[in-house]
Design a protein around this motif. Structure first.
Motif, PDB file in Angstrom:
ATOM      1  N   GLU A   1      18.368   0.012  21.113  1.00  0.00           N
ATOM      2  CA  GLU A   1      19.416  -0.764  21.781  1.00  0.00           C
ATOM      3  C   GLU A   1      20.282   0.132  22.659  1.00  0.00           C
TER       4      GLU A   1
ATOM      5  N   CYS B   1      17.307  -3.918  24.932  1.00  0.00           N
ATOM      6  CA  CYS B   1      16.489  -3.484  23.801  1.00  0.00           C
ATOM      7  C   CYS B   1      15.113  -3.119  24.325  1.00  0.00           C
TER       8      CYS B   1
ATOM      9  N   TRP C   1      18.285 -10.668  18.688  1.00  0.00           N
ATOM     10  CA  TRP C   1      19.442  -9.938  18.178  1.00  0.00           C
ATOM     11  C   TRP C   1      20.052 -10.666  16.984  1.00  0.00           C
TER      12      TRP C   1
ATOM     13  N   ARG D   1      23.628  -9.870  14.396  1.00  0.00           N
ATOM     14  CA  ARG D   1      24.819  -9.022  14.338  1.00  0.00           C
ATOM     15  C   ARG D   1      25.400  -9.032  12.938  1.00  0.00           C
TER      16      ARG D   1
ATOM     17  N   TYR E   1      25.474  -4.966  16.744  1.00  0.00           N
ATOM     18  CA  TYR E   1      24.391  -5.824  17.210  1.00  0.00           C
ATOM     19  C   TYR E   1      23.070  -5.072  17.049  1.00  0.00           C
TER      20      TYR E   1
ATOM     21  N   CYS F   1      18.938  -5.098  17.591  1.00  0.00           N
ATOM     22  CA  CYS F   1      17.741  -5.677  18.175  1.00  0.00           C
ATOM     23  C   CYS F   1      16.722  -5.852  17.066  1.00  0.00           C
TER      24      CYS F   1
END
Length: 123
Positions: A6, A22, A36, A38, A94, A96
């Protein structure tokens, strides 16, 4: 070796924008749903968005619909997440993620995920 790398996180004021990238390698990009999830401190993983080339579909979590847009460049094996109208509650790491199925990404339980990138939205 599967790698999801990322980039693009950072600090932004509420109402601002960021774009996450990503870069994927080590698997057949078109065969996987990439997206994604988070995680904020003290909270559970939350699916953000996912794109599935094989299904021709995109998915968004309810909290980001209308503000975030996912896209992919299959020639570059790269997925992008454009985040607009950011809110303080979007603050999180976050990740990927890749999975054979979009559900794996959107439930925060994918086969593969990267190291994560911090997004901080100040009020």
């Amino acid at each position: 070796e599967v790698q999801l790398v990322e980039s693009g996180g950072g600090l932004v004021q509420a109402g601002g924008s960021l774009r996450l990238s990503c870069a994927a390698s080590g698997f057949t990009f078109d065969d996987y749903a990439i997206g994604w999830f988070r995680q904020a401190p003290g909270k559970e993983r939350e699916g953000v968005s996912c794109i599935s080339s094989s299904e021709g579909m995109t998915y968004y979590g309810d909290s980001v619909k209308g503000r975030f847009t996912i896209s992919s460049d299959n020639a570059k094996n790269t997925v992008y997440l454009q985040m607009n109208s950011l809110k303080p509650e979007d603050t999180a790491v976050y990740y990927c993620a890749g999975d054979r199925w979009a559900m794996g990404v959107m439930t925060g339980s994918p086969d593969y995920w990267g190291q994560g990138t911090q997004v901080t939205v100040s009020s």
